[in-house]
Motif scaffolding. Structure first.
Motif, mmCIF file in Angstrom:
data_model
loop_
_atom_site.group_PDB
_atom_site.id
_atom_site.type_symbol
_atom_site.label_atom_id
_atom_site.label_comp_id
_atom_site.label_asym_id
_atom_site.label_seq_id
_atom_site.Cartn_x
_atom_site.Cartn_y
_atom_site.Cartn_z
ATOM 1 N N THR A 187 0.831 -1.207 0.000
ATOM 2 C CA THR A 187 0.000 0.000 0.000
ATOM 3 C C THR A 187 0.859 1.248 0.000
ATOM 4 O O THR A 187 0.627 2.184 -0.771
ATOM 5 N N LEU A 188 1.873 1.289 0.856
ATOM 6 C CA LEU A 188 2.764 2.445 0.915
ATOM 7 C C LEU A 188 3.518 2.614 -0.403
ATOM 8 O O LEU A 188 3.657 3.729 -0.918
ATOM 9 N N THR A 189 3.991 1.514 -0.947
ATOM 10 C CA THR A 189 4.729 1.569 -2.211
ATOM 11 C C THR A 189 3.852 2.102 -3.336
ATOM 12 O O THR A 189 4.315 2.872 -4.188
ATOM 13 N N ALA A 190 2.584 1.714 -3.325
ATOM 14 C CA ALA A 190 1.661 2.162 -4.362
ATOM 15 C C ALA A 190 1.300 3.641 -4.190
ATOM 16 O O ALA A 190 1.103 4.356 -5.180
ATOM 17 N N ASN A 191 1.227 4.094 -2.946
ATOM 18 C CA ASN A 191 0.776 5.458 -2.679
ATOM 19 C C ASN A 191 1.877 6.512 -2.761
ATOM 20 O O ASN A 191 1.606 7.671 -3.095
ATOM 21 N N VAL A 192 3.120 6.128 -2.428
ATOM 22 C CA VAL A 192 4.204 7.111 -2.299
ATOM 23 C C VAL A 192 5.235 6.905 -3.411
ATOM 24 O O VAL A 192 5.869 5.845 -3.476
ATOM 25 N N PRO A 193 5.428 7.889 -4.271
ATOM 26 C CA PRO A 193 6.440 7.770 -5.331
ATOM 27 C C PRO A 193 7.820 7.501 -4.747
ATOM 28 O O PRO A 193 8.135 7.941 -3.632
ATOM 29 N N HIS A 197 10.227 8.425 -0.688
ATOM 30 C CA HIS A 197 10.413 7.528 0.462
ATOM 31 C C HIS A 197 11.835 6.991 0.467
ATOM 32 O O HIS A 197 12.514 6.969 -0.564
ATOM 33 N N ASP A 198 12.272 6.601 1.630
ATOM 34 C CA ASP A 198 13.639 6.119 1.809
ATOM 35 C C ASP A 198 13.865 4.853 0.990
ATOM 36 O O ASP A 198 13.008 3.959 0.979
ATOM 37 N N PRO A 199 14.994 4.728 0.292
ATOM 38 C CA PRO A 199 15.267 3.514 -0.487
ATOM 39 C C PRO A 199 15.225 2.249 0.351
ATOM 40 O O PRO A 199 14.906 1.172 -0.154
ATOM 41 N N TRP A 206 8.700 7.390 5.120
ATOM 42 C CA TRP A 206 7.793 7.550 3.987
ATOM 43 C C TRP A 206 7.256 8.974 3.986
ATOM 44 O O TRP A 206 6.794 9.482 5.013
ATOM 45 N N GLY A 207 7.339 9.642 2.826
ATOM 46 C CA GLY A 207 6.855 11.007 2.710
ATOM 47 C C GLY A 207 5.338 11.085 2.734
ATOM 48 O O GLY A 207 4.642 10.159 2.306
ATOM 49 N N LEU A 208 4.829 12.205 3.238
ATOM 50 C CA LEU A 208 3.387 12.428 3.303
ATOM 51 C C LEU A 208 2.953 13.627 2.467
ATOM 52 O O LEU A 208 1.941 13.570 1.774
ATOM 53 N N VAL A 229 1.547 13.703 -1.640
ATOM 54 C CA VAL A 229 2.487 12.879 -2.398
ATOM 55 C C VAL A 229 1.782 11.757 -3.152
ATOM 56 O O VAL A 229 2.301 11.266 -4.153
ATOM 57 N N ALA A 230 0.628 11.318 -2.669
ATOM 58 C CA ALA A 230 -0.079 10.209 -3.315
ATOM 59 C C ALA A 230 -0.515 10.623 -4.721
ATOM 60 O O ALA A 230 -1.177 11.644 -4.906
#
Length: 340
Positions: free
Chosen positions: A104-110, A114-116, A121-123, A296-297
């Motif tokens: 979910t986080l991977t899909a929402n945050v480019p 987000h940290d490699p 995770w950016g908001l 960011v989403a």
């Protein structure tokens, strides 16, 4: 440290939160935040309404890393939420977070936000832009950050302290694009163009433009939204327009707000649910409207007022690289005695 109580939002004192580590409750999650409680209340209310999980927020004005280190494994904190990539990186580099794997986080945050290693995770994002006098600065008169060192601006620029985190981040980005020698020359040029000694916050610079003390200033985008909706400051906002400068070989400088899970999170499942919620379209919309930031989403629109300022291309600088360059940037700022 100060706290404010909201409906369905428990803001706990510093003495209360540590006690929770000995009595873990299944239906709650504990958050340490540098963000103001009033900005979080709409988000935590919505999360509790959707999940039934109570959110306990400790607002920290400073010292988050030191507090988490002191608490160690006994810390009640599940999540940390903060602004500025340097602050996020500091928590990670201190070994106080854990990686979070989530589709979910991977899909929402480019990936850029987000940290490699999935430690944070950016908001939301905000751009560091130029506020320009509508009366004294022509359209297209300033287009790049490099322009700010042009002698044509002598006596016409206002800014807050060069050592403030927002300006250090911008200098870090300049350093990444141009290297040490050019960055020092640029800082010297900007300093030579200042209308007054650096002082106040970003809104104070817009007030100075309104008062005729300077013609342009450096600030974050969201302050325009705050000023427009403040009866005492709307006149300041009306006196300027937003200009999105870019680096000559890049885009507009952006910074982020973000969230990370603590290394010893006692409510890991609830913490993950909250992280996923914070990056959802529902929460991203709330966040964007509450503080006039850019979500960011992907597919989530900014507030209409924010969209009215115009579009821009964000610089593609690696945010963690900017955090690593912070000490070097701060050293250069101090070498030129920017605030002197």
């Amino acid at each position: 440290m100060r706290f404010l109580m909201f409906t369905r939002l428990a803001i706990l004192t510093a003495a209360t939160l540590p006690a929770l580590s000995g009595a873990v409750q299944a239906d709650e999650v504990n958050l340490y935040s540098y963000r103001q409680p009033e900005l979080l209340a709409p988000l935590t209310d919505a999360f509790t309404n959707e999940t039934g999980i109570k959110v306990n927020v400790a607002y920290l004005a400073k010292g988050m890393v030191e507090r988490l280190v002191a608490e160690g494994k006994r810390s009640p904190a599940d999540l940390v939420l903060t602004v500025d990539i340097a602050r996020l990186a500091a928590v990670v580099e201190a070994g106080l977070t854990q990686p979070v794997e989530s589709a979910t986080l991977t899909a929402n945050v480019p990936a850029q936000y987000h940290d490699p290693d999935n430690q944070w995770w950016g908001l939301t994002t905000r751009a560091r832009i130029v506020y320009a006098s509508r009366d004294r600065v022509a359209e297209g008169e300033v287009t790049t950050y490099e322009d700010l060192a042009d002698p044509k601006w002598k006596g016409r620029i206002c800014t807050r302290s060069g050592t403030h985190a927002y300006n250090v981040a911008l200098t870090s980005a300049y350093l990444l694009h141009h290297g040490e020698a050019e960055t020092k020359t640029w800082l010297e040029g900007v300093k030579a163009n200042l209308a007054r000694k650096p002082q106040g916050n970003d809104r104070a610079q817009v007030k100075a433009i309104w008062a005729g003390e300077c013609d342009i200033s450096i600030g974050n985008t969201y302050y325009m939204g705050q000023m427009v909706n403040d009866p005492e400051q709307k006149e300041w906002a009306d006196s300027v327009r937003i200009v999105f400068p870019t680096f000559e070989n890049g885009g507009a400088h952006v910074n982020i707000s973000g969230v990370a899970m603590t290394k010893h999170a006692p409510h890991r499942d609830n913490a993950l649910k909250m992280m996923e919620f914070l990056t959802s379209p529902q929460a991203q919309k709330i966040y964007a409207e509450a503080n006039y930031e850019y979500p960011v989403a992907e597919g989530t629109k900014a507030d209409p007022l924010v969209e009215s300022w115009g579009s821009f291309t964000a610089d593609q600088a690696d945010l963690m690289e900017l955090a690593r360059l912070r000490p070097a940037a701060l050293k250069l700022i101090e070498q030129v005695d920017f605030d002197g």
